[in-house]
Design an enzyme around this catalytic site. Structure first.
Site, PDB file in Angstrom:
ATOM      1  CG  HIS A 102      42.223  -8.055 -42.052  1.00  0.00           C
ATOM      2  ND1 HIS A 102      42.771  -6.810 -41.920  1.00  0.00           N
ATOM      3  CD2 HIS A 102      40.889  -7.874 -42.116  1.00  0.00           C
ATOM      4  CE1 HIS A 102      41.787  -5.915 -41.886  1.00  0.00           C
ATOM      5  NE2 HIS A 102      40.642  -6.543 -42.003  1.00  0.00           N
TER       6      HIS A 102
ATOM      7  NE  ARG B 244      42.693  -0.996 -44.409  1.00  0.00           N
ATOM      8  CZ  ARG B 244      42.377  -2.109 -45.043  1.00  0.00           C
ATOM      9  NH1 ARG B 244      42.507  -2.170 -46.343  1.00  0.00           N
ATOM     10  NH2 ARG B 244      41.935  -3.148 -44.381  1.00  0.00           N
TER      11      ARG B 244
END
Ligand code: FAD
Ligand code: SF4
Ligand code: SF4
Lengths: 248, 559
Positions: free
Chosen positions: B327, B347
């Site tokens: 990740h 994000r």
């Protein structure tokens, strides 16, 4: 291994008392890692190691205070002289129900958990909650029949059981909470119409042809389609529509 | 641990570039994404999958010759925990129609569906019910259900693009077509998804999505799904039994080669017992706790690849395990929270990823492998060397969470990310005002056991669902497709196993002959004599203490 408790400097060791037994551990570790440093391989009392599963609710006391404090072993950094125990399990009452048959009323919750009315408003549960939830408040909301309120107040509950362990009225707050959240989501919040519609469209086979066509394509063709696919812009609202509506 | 002075000085650089970056974001002016052909070189040079010497071929078993990470091969080339000669299979300790191994999302969904289809179910799980990766998922669950702008067609394309076009088409087809119904099932069970007033689900982008189809329950989507379906399973105590702290360690077959149950190990009493079942569903999840290449991990304590080991011994081939998902954004500082995942939703909500100079170097919504490789390139001295040095001697990059409040209004970070806000607040950091320090972390097992679209393996009566299975996500999974995978395929496996169990009738004589054979194969190949698998739990205990645990393997009144 990054997680391994032993790979670190041991310059400032502090004493902690795990269920009364003294161990010297580095002062920067969480309780969970400090016990591993001491030689334990956890079986109970350790789940996600990230503060969300509720397996490692911990009760502790600082040396100069009579007060009990609470935290999650995976999130709480040790303190010199602390006495602690992890509470990996707490027996709690749970009522069975059929959510399809219910409506989401306060009466339904009260019928399944009549003991909520025995709450004496002592606030011990709120003080015990490692997630800073106002537990007493949601119990009061349950008593008033404000199911939506319970759902919102208790949203962050990780079902660790610490509140129940401190409750003089033998409530099982977290089970009242999850029942209320489920009722609220299912019966007191409008269902998503787009979802129902899309389920029908899939069942009617509306996407069958276009999907089967994609599945038959060569990797190169797929790559081309992938590159050319239209992207929904980041900052648009929900009603954005693509220019090419052939496949939607 | 609030940020020390040295780090504060670096944060000022981030603050300096922030206003202009926020303005660009508002105008949808994104940092340019890599073109498809530009991805490859970054992956080859900086993604951990491509580092030489970190993989080897498996020497025995159904996928002999397949080259995967050393840590996984170590477990496959290892002896059983049990001596088949000592196990009494004549008298089962548990009898059931369907045995579900592992009580995470896939296992629990499977149990509910098997019970609804008339099967008696036993769930055997290693920790508590719900102590699982599913509980930890934060960001969301995908489904193409926004009529008028999205459809399974685009979901399919996105999944293939993310998976390097290597995915199994039938499995992807099955997942995208069942996605809306999976969401509707969860909604009907009373999972609290974030919605608009009229009931429309809120959805957002995730890495590699062309439409906003990430549904979420604040920032605890997995926990909300897990606690809801666990609660539902507890409404069926007449049909579903759960034994906790009893991991399975071996599959049992019958003399016709069909699945006949499993051997369970009671972690507390040390007993081994035989659970007899006409169908078994393996739902043991992933393997982050193998710490491949010494990476920190986001996974729960029990993610140790047990299901892969057991099923492989029983003859089930594996695929797509040559790629592992890192990740892009795990915590590197403060150290107490190391490895913990910072959801992609940050994000998605607009936070930039920045280097030590406070500058952007990567588009924030690249597929995970590309995003992770770009961050490693930025940090690595062999790459660009622009990492932010942490007080603990590591490198990370900034995730600029305060931008989110500037873009979407004061209080958004607190409202949308309450879990992470509390986590950092405990360490004296306010992520609505200060950025986070992050680095890629071992996250997801892209591959696993071979299954078909009804979750069958090549062993009759043996099913697999969830992270333990391979093929759906090809070589790289997109965010939000794993929660979907566990619900869709968990439900399919449950229904299929119940039907099989009813149709198949009496099972034959149970045996562990395949385990005996596997042990012999190991001997012939000259590997694994000193290793035992499955691992069950990682051992983080102090090696100095372990050295003094002299009687660990003794027999006697104390062990
Ligand atoms: C921090 C984190 C965040 C994530 N965020 C997202 C996200 O936003 N969206 C998304 O789609 N996906 C996300 N994922 C991935 C996703 O959560 C998992 O891939 C998925 O939930 C796996 O579900 P599962 O049921 O297959 O396995 P799990 O949920 O891990 O369940 C497996 C269970 O099996 C048990 N078990 C293991 N071995 C044995 C054994 N030998 N015997 C018996 N039981 C055993 C385990 O203890 C566990 O309870 C995330 C994962 C993590 C770790
Ligand atoms: S409300 Fe109770 S069970 Fe839930 S997190 Fe707080 S103390 Fe734990
Ligand atoms: S601890 Fe029990 S009695 Fe006290 S406020 Fe909470 S629920 Fe009520």
């Amino acid at each position: 291994m990054s997680e391994n408790a032993a790979n670190r400097s041991v310059d400032d060791l502090v004493p902690i008392f795990f269920m009364g037994k003294r161990y010297m551990v580095p002062s920067s570790l969480t309780i969970q890692k400090a016990l591993e440093y001491a030689g334990y391989q956890h079986v109970r009392g350790c789940g996600c190691r990230g503060g969300i599963c509720g397996a490692c609710g911990t009760v502790y006391r600082d040396p100069d205070s009579y007060r009990l404090q609470v935290g999650l072993a995976c999130q709480t950094v040790v303190e010199s002289g602390m006495h602690l125990m992890i509470l990996p399990y707490y027996p709690g009452n749970r009522a069975e129900f059929d959510i399809d048959e219910m409506q989401g009323t306060g009466g339904e919750v009260a019928a399944l958990y009549p003991e909520i009315f025995k709450c004496i408003g002592c606030n011990a549960c709120t003080q015990a909650c490692p997630m800073d939830i106002d537990v007493m408040h949601y119990m009061a909301q349950a008593i008033r029949g404000d199911i939506k309120g319970v759902a919102e107040t208790s949203f962050d509950c990780i079902m660790c059981g610490l509140c129940a362990s401190r409750c003089p009225a033998e409530e099982v707050q977290f089970n009242v909470a999850i029942l209320s959240r489920r009722l609220n989501a299912r019966h007191l919040t409008p269902r998503a119409k787009h979802l129902e519609k899309q389920v029908e469209r899939v069942a009617a086979g509306e996407f069958e042809e276009s999907l089967r066509e994609l599945m038959g394509k060569s990797t190169d063709d797929l790559k081309q389609l992938y590159r050319d696919r239209e992207a929904e812009p980041q900052m648009t609202e929900d009603d954005w529509k693509p220019q090419d509506a052939r496949y939607v | 641990m609030p940020y020390p002075e040295s780090i504060r000085a670096l944060i000022e650089k981030v603050e300096k570039t922030r206003p202009a970056r926020v303005e660009r974001k508002k105008r949808d002016q994104e940092f340019p994404a890599l073109k498809l052909e530009e991805r490859d070189p970054v992956l080859r040079n900086f993604h951990p999958d491509f580092i030489e010497g970190t993989r080897r071929e498996i020497k025995i078993g159904p996928s002999k010759g397949y080259s995967i990470s050393n840590e996984m091969v170590d477990l496959l080339e290892a002896k059983s925990r049990v001596n088949p000669d000592l196990v009494n299979l004549d008298k089962p300790d548990y009898e059931t129609d369907v045995l579900v191994i592992g009580a995470g999302g896939a296992g629990t969904a499977a149990a509910i569906l098997a019970a609804e289809n008339g099967a008696r179910v036993l769930i055997a799980t290693k920790l508590r019910h719900g102590d699982a990766n599913t509980m930890m998922a934060e960001g969301g669950i995908q489904a193409a259900d926004k009529v008028g702008k999205d459809s399974p067609y685009f979901h399919y394309l996105d999944i293939l693009g993310g998976g390097h076009f290597a995915n199994d088409p039938e499995l992807v087809y099955t997942m995208v077509s069942n996605a809306p119904d999976a969401l509707r099932w969860l909604e009907g069970l009373g999972a609290s998804f974030s919605k608009f007033e009229d009931g429309t689900m809120k959805t957002m982008h995730g890495g590699g999505t062309s439409r906003k189809r990430m549904h979420y329950a604040a920032d605890i989507t997995g926990a909300e799904i897990m606690r809801t379906i666990r609660d539902e399973a507890r409404n069926h105590t007449d049909m579903i039994d759960v034994v906790e702290f009893c991991p399975a360690v071996e599959i049992v077959l019958d003399d016709a080669g069909r699945c006949a149950g499993a051997i369970l190990y009671n972690l507390e009493t040390g007993e081994y017992s035989f659970a007899r079942a006409s169908a078994v569903i393996i739902a043991t999840g992933g393997s982050g706790r193998l710490h491949i290449q010494d990476f920190m991990t986001t996974n729960h304590y029990g993610a140790t690849a047990d299901g892969i080991v057991m099923a492989y011994r029983a003859g089930v081939p594996i695929s797509f395990l040559h790629t592992v998902q890192y990740h892009p954004t795990g915590v590197v500082f403060p150290e107490q929270a190391e490895g913990i995942l910072i959801t992609e939703k940050f994000r998605g909500a607009g936070a930039n990823v920045l280097n030590v100079h406070g500058e952007q170097f990567v588009y924030e919504r690249e597929p995970r492998d590309v995003e992770a490789a770009c961050i490693i390139r930025e940090c690595s001295p062999k790459g660009r060397g622009n990492g932010v040095p942490t007080p603990t001697g590591k490198f990370g990059v900034w995730l600029d969470s305060p931008m989110i409040d500037m873009l979407k209004g004061e209080g958004t970070v607190l409202k949308e990310f309450p879990g992470k806000h509390i986590l950092f607040r405990r360490f004296g950091i306010d992520i609505s005002k200060e950025p986070m320090l992050i680095h890629p972390t071992l996250h997801y097992q892209n591959g696993g056991l071979d299954i078909n679209s009804t979750c069958e393996t090549n062993v009759p009566g043996l099913y697999a669902a969830g992270e333990v299975a391979g093929g759906i996500h090809g070589e790289n999974r997109l965010m939000g497709n794993s929660l979907l995978d566990v619900i869709v395929f968990g439900r399919i496996a449950g229904a299929a196993a119940a039907a099989y169990s009813e149709a198949t009738g009496e099972i034959g004589r149970p045996t562990l002959e395949h385990v005996r054979k596997y042990n012999e194969e190991l001997k012939t190949a000259g590997v694994g004599a000193d290793r035992i698998a499955p691992m069950l739990l990682p051992d983080y205990s102090n090696p100095e203490v372990r050295e003094k645990q002299l009687s660990k393997d003794y027999f006697g009144t104390l062990s």
